[in-house]
Scaffold this motif. Sequence first.
Motif, PDB file in Angstrom:
ATOM      1  N   GLY A 164      36.956  48.091  46.065  1.00 38.57           N
ATOM      2  CA  GLY A 164      35.186  47.970  46.056  1.00 38.57           C
ATOM      3  C   GLY A 164      35.049  47.910  44.487  1.00 38.57           C
ATOM      4  N   ASP A 165      35.901  47.776  43.713  1.00 38.40           N
ATOM      5  CA  ASP A 165      35.873  47.292  42.103  1.00 38.40           C
ATOM      6  C   ASP A 165      36.044  46.065  42.284  1.00 38.40           C
ATOM      7  OD1 ASP A 165      35.736  46.793  39.138  1.00 38.40           O
ATOM      8  OD2 ASP A 165      37.697  48.419  39.434  1.00 38.40           O
ATOM      9  N   PRO A 166      35.018  44.963  42.017  1.00 37.78           N
ATOM     10  CA  PRO A 166      35.331  43.506  41.793  1.00 37.78           C
ATOM     11  C   PRO A 166      35.554  43.285  39.351  1.00 37.78           C
ATOM     12  CG  PRO A 166      33.258  43.615  43.461  1.00 37.78           C
ATOM     13  CD  PRO A 166      32.982  44.724  42.459  1.00 37.78           C
ATOM     14  N   SER A 167      35.452  44.355  38.887  1.00 42.32           N
ATOM     15  CA  SER A 167      34.749  43.851  38.285  1.00 42.32           C
ATOM     16  C   SER A 167      35.770  43.539  37.212  1.00 42.32           C
ATOM     17  CB  SER A 167      34.791  45.197  36.810  1.00 42.32           C
ATOM     18  OG  SER A 167      36.387  46.357  36.627  1.00 42.32           O
ATOM     19  N   PRO A 168      37.436  43.289  38.041  1.00 42.59           N
ATOM     20  CA  PRO A 168      38.029  42.595  36.618  1.00 42.59           C
ATOM     21  C   PRO A 168      38.014  41.026  36.612  1.00 42.59           C
ATOM     22  CG  PRO A 168      39.623  44.240  37.993  1.00 42.59           C
ATOM     23  CD  PRO A 168      38.108  44.710  38.443  1.00 42.59           C
ATOM     24  N   ALA A 169      38.027  40.670  38.203  1.00 41.17           N
ATOM     25  CA  ALA A 169      37.688  39.200  37.954  1.00 41.17           C
ATOM     26  C   ALA A 169      35.687  38.853  38.089  1.00 41.17           C
ATOM     27  CB  ALA A 169      36.916  38.886  39.657  1.00 41.17           C
ATOM     28  N   THR A 170      34.913  40.298  37.623  1.00 40.14           N
ATOM     29  CA  THR A 170      33.139  39.951  36.802  1.00 40.14           C
ATOM     30  C   THR A 170      34.078  39.625  35.519  1.00 40.14           C
ATOM     31  OG1 THR A 170      32.231  41.754  36.954  1.00 40.14           O
ATOM     32  CG2 THR A 170      32.085  40.324  39.095  1.00 40.14           C
ATOM     33  N   THR A 171      34.130  40.794  35.014  1.00 38.75           N
ATOM     34  CA  THR A 171      34.614  40.584  33.677  1.00 38.75           C
ATOM     35  C   THR A 171      35.003  38.874  32.771  1.00 38.75           C
ATOM     36  OG1 THR A 171      34.828  42.983  33.743  1.00 38.75           O
ATOM     37  CG2 THR A 171      36.080  41.485  31.431  1.00 38.75           C
ATOM     38  N   TRP A 172      36.147  38.488  33.792  1.00 38.18           N
ATOM     39  CA  TRP A 172      36.842  37.202  33.526  1.00 38.18           C
ATOM     40  C   TRP A 172      35.524  36.389  33.956  1.00 38.18           C
ATOM     41  CZ3 TRP A 172      37.681  32.421  35.769  1.00 38.18           C
ATOM     42  CH2 TRP A 172      38.326  32.519  35.242  1.00 38.18           C
ATOM     43  N   LEU A 173      35.182  36.346  34.434  1.00 37.02           N
ATOM     44  CA  LEU A 173      34.511  35.345  34.593  1.00 37.02           C
ATOM     45  C   LEU A 173      32.768  35.224  33.667  1.00 37.02           C
ATOM     46  CD1 LEU A 173      33.059  35.328  38.377  1.00 37.02           C
ATOM     47  CD2 LEU A 173      34.317  33.528  37.265  1.00 37.02           C
TER      48      LEU A 173
END
Length: 490
Positions: A437-446
């Motif tokens: 439930g952790d999208p942060s690797p993607a959202t940080t990249w974006l």
Amino acid sequence: MEAFEALMAHERDTQALAQVAGRLSWDQETVMPRGAAAQRSEEAAAMQAMLHARRTDPRVAEWLETVEAQAPGDPVVAAHLREIRREHERASKVPGDLAAALARVTALSQGAWAEARAADDFAAFAPVLAEVLELRREEGAALAGTGDVYDALLQDYEPGATAETLTSMFGALRPRLIAIREAAISEAAGLDAVFDEAVQMELAREVAAAFGYDMSRGRIDRAVHPFSSGSGSDVRITTRSDPHDPFNCLYPTIHETGHACYEQAVDPAYALSPLGRGVSMGVHESQSRIYENQLGRSRAFTGWLFGRMRDRFGDFGVADEDMFYRIVNRLHAGFIRTEADEVQYNLHVLLRFDLERALVSGDLAPRDLEAAWNDRFEADFGYAVPKASLGCLQDVHWSVGLFGYFPTYSLGNVYAGCLFEALRADVPELDTALAKGDPSPATTWLRDKVQRHGALMEPREVITQACGRGPDEGPLLDYLEAKFRALSEV
């Protein structure tokens, strides 16, 4: 740089007033009393008249000329000048009384659309649509000069795009989309339970926070049509709920969270400036669509979401994570664009793109829109539209004059396909995080590759720099084919 400082001070106040005008629209769609529509239309017209006067102020042209003569080498200064000149030149071509009239009429027409949609009565809305269209065509003609009116309107949403280039891209999308649909469409059932709407909203807020939405600078409310508004430190989103379909709450929330996170992530140094916002609606849609689809509908994330829904709602008749994933992504017949699967969503957009071009050109009269829509829908999807609320009255866009907006939805999908291809290559641990439930690797990249830049670069330049290649439809189609081939083989 005295002229630049004066220009930016003027622009800061203009941007602040534009945010206030946007807040009036948010209020109208969420909490405004129904009886206030007439007064709100006058308030909106007054705000647009003031904004138009500021954008066309002769001093803006003088300041621009002075600063540009100094050939500024700073790319941020150059980008500010580019955006201010673009807005000044466009506003200067549109008479002030026309800008005010558009604001007045669209504030009223939005309510008329909502009433017609509730009553399934397109005939009652057609005269209102005709009035809005005529004003937008007049505006487009003023902007286009000897050029194409639709292309001129398109620049409000996707600078640099043309109907010709979009038609070519969409023409390449259509055959493969249809082939994917024919291979993967299913009659599999969706959810069959009742889901408490208050609990849906609680889970929607949890999911929005997981994707990085900062609720100290935002809020989530209900509206007929989900949307996002604002920028910087005041970004608001809306969603809706259905007791029989929690996905109609959760996925619009994730979608609008993508828009909101883009605005919240723009470099604070650009606040209340021309760079302090998303660069275009196509790039904006790339963020909302990648949040909603490539991340939110992935096997990894839906596994986590299944567990959270079991925690919140108890047993709702879905056996396991794999079945839940298939239900979330089922490719099925339907009428509503915002509820469509990833494949057919684009076919909905292509339909609207062609119809609105016909409306703007005069080839299609507003009174004939319902029949044209129904004919085209049956030809594209293979079944008839039973009522207007499932057809040409389902979207708010034309009622508020957003002609030229619809193609940016599919353009955003194309951009999202390119971004996801690059994201996958750069973030190999993505699925492991999503499963928690952790999208942060993607959202940080974006955030780093796209969002923080605001309008510093032109739209295609943003995507090209993030991906290391120019955007095209290939990565999106490859992603869809691989995903739905695997789903259909299960």
